[in-house]
Design a protein around this motif. Structure first.
Motif, PDB file in Angstrom:
ATOM      1  N   ARG A  83       0.823  -1.206   0.000  1.00  0.00           N
ATOM      2  CA  ARG A  83       0.000   0.000   0.000  1.00  0.00           C
ATOM      3  C   ARG A  83       0.857   1.255   0.000  1.00  0.00           C
ATOM      4  O   ARG A  83       0.568   2.232  -0.701  1.00  0.00           O
ATOM      5  N   VAL A  84       1.936   1.243   0.786  1.00  0.00           N
ATOM      6  CA  VAL A  84       2.838   2.396   0.820  1.00  0.00           C
ATOM      7  C   VAL A  84       3.528   2.584  -0.530  1.00  0.00           C
ATOM      8  O   VAL A  84       3.683   3.703  -1.014  1.00  0.00           O
ATOM      9  N   SER A  85       3.917   1.494  -1.161  1.00  0.00           N
ATOM     10  CA  SER A  85       4.618   1.587  -2.442  1.00  0.00           C
ATOM     11  C   SER A  85       3.693   2.122  -3.538  1.00  0.00           C
ATOM     12  O   SER A  85       4.086   2.979  -4.332  1.00  0.00           O
ATOM     13  N   LEU A  86       2.470   1.622  -3.578  1.00  0.00           N
ATOM     14  CA  LEU A  86       1.545   2.029  -4.631  1.00  0.00           C
ATOM     15  C   LEU A  86       0.956   3.413  -4.396  1.00  0.00           C
ATOM     16  O   LEU A  86       0.387   3.998  -5.319  1.00  0.00           O
ATOM     17  N   SER A  87       1.075   3.932  -3.169  1.00  0.00           N
ATOM     18  CA  SER A  87       0.512   5.260  -2.886  1.00  0.00           C
ATOM     19  C   SER A  87       1.269   6.365  -3.593  1.00  0.00           C
ATOM     20  O   SER A  87       0.790   7.502  -3.662  1.00  0.00           O
ATOM     21  N   THR A  88       2.469   6.086  -4.111  1.00  0.00           N
ATOM     22  CA  THR A  88       3.233   7.111  -4.827  1.00  0.00           C
ATOM     23  C   THR A  88       2.652   7.403  -6.202  1.00  0.00           C
ATOM     24  O   THR A  88       3.005   8.413  -6.813  1.00  0.00           O
ATOM     25  N   MET A  89       1.779   6.525  -6.691  1.00  0.00           N
ATOM     26  CA  MET A  89       1.167   6.760  -7.998  1.00  0.00           C
ATOM     27  C   MET A  89       0.074   7.812  -7.901  1.00  0.00           C
ATOM     28  O   MET A  89      -0.685   7.852  -6.919  1.00  0.00           O
ATOM     29  N   ARG A  90      -0.027   8.643  -8.911  1.00  0.00           N
ATOM     30  CA  ARG A  90      -0.979   9.750  -8.874  1.00  0.00           C
ATOM     31  C   ARG A  90      -2.411   9.261  -8.997  1.00  0.00           C
ATOM     32  O   ARG A  90      -3.305   9.746  -8.305  1.00  0.00           O
ATOM     33  N   ASN A  91      -2.644   8.298  -9.872  1.00  0.00           N
ATOM     34  CA  ASN A  91      -3.994   7.798 -10.114  1.00  0.00           C
ATOM     35  C   ASN A  91      -4.113   6.360  -9.626  1.00  0.00           C
ATOM     36  O   ASN A  91      -3.274   5.517  -9.940  1.00  0.00           O
ATOM     37  N   LYS A  92      -5.168   6.098  -8.876  1.00  0.00           N
ATOM     38  CA  LYS A  92      -5.405   4.765  -8.323  1.00  0.00           C
ATOM     39  C   LYS A  92      -6.346   4.008  -9.251  1.00  0.00           C
ATOM     40  O   LYS A  92      -7.557   4.205  -9.273  1.00  0.00           O
ATOM     41  N   THR A  93      -5.779   3.117 -10.070  1.00  0.00           N
ATOM     42  CA  THR A  93      -6.555   2.268 -10.964  1.00  0.00           C
ATOM     43  C   THR A  93      -6.013   0.851 -10.879  1.00  0.00           C
ATOM     44  O   THR A  93      -4.874   0.629 -10.437  1.00  0.00           O
ATOM     45  N   ASP A  94      -6.818  -0.112 -11.303  1.00  0.00           N
ATOM     46  CA  ASP A  94      -6.360  -1.505 -11.311  1.00  0.00           C
ATOM     47  C   ASP A  94      -5.157  -1.679 -12.231  1.00  0.00           C
ATOM     48  O   ASP A  94      -4.227  -2.440 -11.935  1.00  0.00           O
ATOM     49  N   ARG A  95      -5.182  -0.977 -13.351  1.00  0.00           N
ATOM     50  CA  ARG A  95      -4.081  -1.082 -14.304  1.00  0.00           C
ATOM     51  C   ARG A  95      -2.782  -0.546 -13.705  1.00  0.00           C
ATOM     52  O   ARG A  95      -1.722  -1.186 -13.806  1.00  0.00           O
ATOM     53  N   ASN A  96      -2.859   0.615 -13.035  1.00  0.00           N
ATOM     54  CA  ASN A  96      -1.660   1.183 -12.418  1.00  0.00           C
ATOM     55  C   ASN A  96      -1.173   0.335 -11.249  1.00  0.00           C
ATOM     56  O   ASN A  96       0.036   0.224 -11.005  1.00  0.00           O
ATOM     57  N   ASP A  97      -2.111  -0.253 -10.504  1.00  0.00           N
ATOM     58  CA  ASP A  97      -1.702  -1.121  -9.400  1.00  0.00           C
ATOM     59  C   ASP A  97      -0.937  -2.339  -9.909  1.00  0.00           C
ATOM     60  O   ASP A  97       0.075  -2.746  -9.319  1.00  0.00           O
ATOM     61  N   ALA A  98      -1.419  -2.933 -10.997  1.00  0.00           N
ATOM     62  CA  ALA A  98      -0.712  -4.075 -11.577  1.00  0.00           C
ATOM     63  C   ALA A  98       0.672  -3.661 -12.067  1.00  0.00           C
ATOM     64  O   ALA A  98       1.655  -4.400 -11.894  1.00  0.00           O
ATOM     65  N   ARG A  99       0.770  -2.461 -12.656  1.00  0.00           N
ATOM     66  CA  ARG A  99       2.089  -1.965 -13.082  1.00  0.00           C
ATOM     67  C   ARG A  99       3.017  -1.788 -11.883  1.00  0.00           C
ATOM     68  O   ARG A  99       4.195  -2.159 -11.926  1.00  0.00           O
ATOM     69  N   GLY A 100       2.488  -1.195 -10.816  1.00  0.00           N
ATOM     70  CA  GLY A 100       3.311  -0.976  -9.638  1.00  0.00           C
ATOM     71  C   GLY A 100       3.796  -2.278  -9.013  1.00  0.00           C
ATOM     72  O   GLY A 100       4.949  -2.385  -8.586  1.00  0.00           O
ATOM     73  N   ILE A 101       2.923  -3.273  -8.959  1.00  0.00           N
ATOM     74  CA  ILE A 101       3.321  -4.564  -8.397  1.00  0.00           C
ATOM     75  C   ILE A 101       4.391  -5.219  -9.264  1.00  0.00           C
ATOM     76  O   ILE A 101       5.356  -5.810  -8.747  1.00  0.00           O
ATOM     77  N   ALA A 102       4.248  -5.112 -10.575  1.00  0.00           N
ATOM     78  CA  ALA A 102       5.256  -5.677 -11.470  1.00  0.00           C
ATOM     79  C   ALA A 102       6.607  -5.005 -11.272  1.00  0.00           C
ATOM     80  O   ALA A 102       7.659  -5.666 -11.271  1.00  0.00           O
ATOM     81  N   GLN A 103       6.611  -3.678 -11.102  1.00  0.00           N
ATOM     82  CA  GLN A 103       7.876  -2.969 -10.866  1.00  0.00           C
ATOM     83  C   GLN A 103       8.481  -3.343  -9.519  1.00  0.00           C
ATOM     84  O   GLN A 103       9.711  -3.434  -9.378  1.00  0.00           O
ATOM     85  N   MET A 104       7.640  -3.589  -8.504  1.00  0.00           N
ATOM     86  CA  MET A 104       8.150  -4.048  -7.217  1.00  0.00           C
ATOM     87  C   MET A 104       8.837  -5.398  -7.364  1.00  0.00           C
ATOM     88  O   MET A 104       9.883  -5.647  -6.750  1.00  0.00           O
ATOM     89  N   MET A 105       8.260  -6.277  -8.166  1.00  0.00           N
ATOM     90  CA  MET A 105       8.877  -7.575  -8.397  1.00  0.00           C
ATOM     91  C   MET A 105      10.215  -7.416  -9.122  1.00  0.00           C
ATOM     92  O   MET A 105      11.191  -8.117  -8.823  1.00  0.00           O
ATOM     93  N   ARG A 106      10.285  -6.487 -10.046  1.00  0.00           N
ATOM     94  CA  ARG A 106      11.522  -6.293 -10.796  1.00  0.00           C
ATOM     95  C   ARG A 106      12.631  -5.722  -9.915  1.00  0.00           C
ATOM     96  O   ARG A 106      13.784  -6.167  -9.981  1.00  0.00           O
ATOM     97  N   LEU A 107      12.290  -4.751  -9.074  1.00  0.00           N
ATOM     98  CA  LEU A 107      13.289  -4.101  -8.227  1.00  0.00           C
ATOM     99  C   LEU A 107      13.624  -4.914  -6.981  1.00  0.00           C
ATOM    100  O   LEU A 107      14.653  -4.671  -6.342  1.00  0.00           O
ATOM    101  N   GLY A 108      12.747  -5.840  -6.619  1.00  0.00           N
ATOM    102  CA  GLY A 108      12.972  -6.625  -5.415  1.00  0.00           C
ATOM    103  C   GLY A 108      12.660  -5.871  -4.135  1.00  0.00           C
ATOM    104  O   GLY A 108      13.056  -6.314  -3.047  1.00  0.00           O
ATOM    105  N   TRP A 109      11.935  -4.747  -4.242  1.00  0.00           N
ATOM    106  CA  TRP A 109      11.617  -3.944  -3.065  1.00  0.00           C
ATOM    107  C   TRP A 109      10.250  -4.364  -2.536  1.00  0.00           C
ATOM    108  O   TRP A 109       9.235  -3.729  -2.791  1.00  0.00           O
ATOM    109  N   TYR A 110      10.250  -5.469  -1.818  1.00  0.00           N
ATOM    110  CA  TYR A 110       8.995  -5.981  -1.272  1.00  0.00           C
ATOM    111  C   TYR A 110       9.324  -6.856  -0.065  1.00  0.00           C
ATOM    112  O   TYR A 110      10.478  -7.240   0.157  1.00  0.00           O
ATOM    113  N   ARG A 111       8.309  -7.159   0.691  1.00  0.00           N
ATOM    114  CA  ARG A 111       8.443  -8.063   1.837  1.00  0.00           C
ATOM    115  C   ARG A 111       7.464  -9.218   1.642  1.00  0.00           C
ATOM    116  O   ARG A 111       6.245  -9.018   1.632  1.00  0.00           O
ATOM    117  N   ALA A 112       8.011 -10.394   1.469  1.00  0.00           N
ATOM    118  CA  ALA A 112       7.183 -11.573   1.208  1.00  0.00           C
ATOM    119  C   ALA A 112       6.483 -12.032   2.484  1.00  0.00           C
ATOM    120  O   ALA A 112       7.010 -11.902   3.586  1.00  0.00           O
TER     121      ALA A 112
END
Length: 354
Positions: A83-112
């Motif tokens: 939630r904290v990571s995705l809050s940096t996005m200006r618009n809250k949409t399902d499409r943007n949330d999926a993009r944000g989660i994909a970028q988190m997976m790429r950068l490794g900045w997450y807590r499993a």
């Protein structure tokens, strides 16, 4: 090139975003929230997938259990962190949330998140359902007490088994409409009470046939509910490298704040992690300090804290200590010894089980 997938799960549809190692979008699609549909959407690049991220939720856990055996590298991400990571996005949409989660997976900045096995999930549901019925039962009894009190009818101190008979005795000579209203509430209470009794009986049977729970119950103050709650919350004791970190995992350690030249101070406990386990540990600690009369070093240590601070602080401190003790007892397969004291987390001298 490796690919990373973000899943924004909804009740009916799931948004999927696939990005490559440089962060460029490879594919975006929305499918129904079904394991087969999601698997078909990423089937063309399944051999290049490195991580597939999904937020921790009931549906997210279900998709993890369905897609992980199929070969997808599923990762369940902590909801608060996401939630904290995705809050940096200006618009809250399902499409943007999926993009944000994909970028988190790429950068490794997450807590499993540790996903419990299906048996532990069933026990967690049992504890949650029992707790819900108990809470509704108390709410209903208090509501009936308040309704009767407005007419000068006092239920008084009465056990749960004799509650209904006491209420019927009070409304015996009341107005028919008023009596019918109270009797309807009593009928609902009876149904809830019977359901609670059945679930509680199942819980006792589970604990009776569980060697780990019986061993944890050798600690004074730890009953069947606390033992099973702790076992379900931990699930796998080997995932904790040190016993002293278990209390922090369940939010029983003070929150710390330090920034620049500001004063470094500790606040209240973090209250992170499983709420049910934290409540069970605190109830066990309160029982140890306030109800158990048998001496133990752990109880004496808690009472010393209560004397110089407060009973509430002592309960939290003993609950944190209990988390470490119970975990070490589980690891070493040993019973509780009354000599466990303030240094139990540093020198866990446990008595082997007979």
């Amino acid at each position: 090139m490796k690919l990373y997938v973000g899943l924004d799960v909804g009740l009916e549809e799931t948004s999927i975003c696939i990005v490559d190692g440089e962060g460029l979008t490879v594919r975006e699609v929305k499918v129904s929230t079904e394991p087969e549909a999601i698997r078909s959407a990423v089937e063309g690049c399944a051999d290049r997938l490195d991580r597939v991220g999904v937020e921790a939720s009931s549906l997210g856990i279900w998709l993890y259990r369905e897609l992980q055996p199929a070969g997808l590298p599923m990762i369940v991400v902590e909801a608060r962190h996401m939630r904290v990571s995705l809050s940096t996005m200006r618009n809250k949409t399902d499409r943007n949330d999926a993009r944000g989660i994909a970028q988190m997976m790429r950068l490794g900045w997450y807590r499993a998140v540790h996903v419990k096995n299906i048996e532990m999930q069933k026990m967690r549901s049992l504890l949650a359902n029992r707790k819900l019925l108990k809470r509704k039962l108390i709410d209903l009894e208090n509501h009936i007490r308040g309704t009767l009190r407005a007419y000068g009818l006092m239920v008084g101190a009465v056990g749960r088994g004799g509650y209904e008979a006491r209420v019927r005795e009070l409304i015996e000579h009341s107005d028919p409409v008023f009596s019918m209203m109270i009797e309807s509430m009593l009928d609902v209470r009876r149904a809830i009470f019977e359901g609670y009794e059945r679930l509680h009986k199942v819980l006792l049977q589970v604990v009776q046939h569980d060697a780990i729970c019986r061993r944890l119950m050798t600690v004074p103050g730890v009953g069947p509910v606390a033992a099973l709650s702790f076992k379900v919350g931990v699930d796998d004791p080997l995932r904790f490298a040190r016993s002293r970190t278990v209390g922090a995992h369940f939010g029983l350690t003070p929150r710390r704040h330090q920034s620049g030249t500001s004063i470094d101070y500790e606040g209240r406990i973090t209250k992170q992690g499983d709420v049910a386990v934290r409540e069970a540990l605190c109830e066990a600690a309160a029982s140890l300090l306030l109800r158990v009369r048998k001496w133990s070093a752990l109880r004496a240590w808690g009472l010393r804290i209560a004397k110089r601070s407060s009973m509430l602080c002592a309960i939290v401190a003993v609950a944190r200590k209990l988390a470490s003790i119970l975990h070490r007892m589980w690891i070493n397969q040993t019973d509780f010894h009354v000599g466990f004291g303030a240094k139990v987390t540093q020198r866990l001298r446990l008595r082997p089980a007979q």
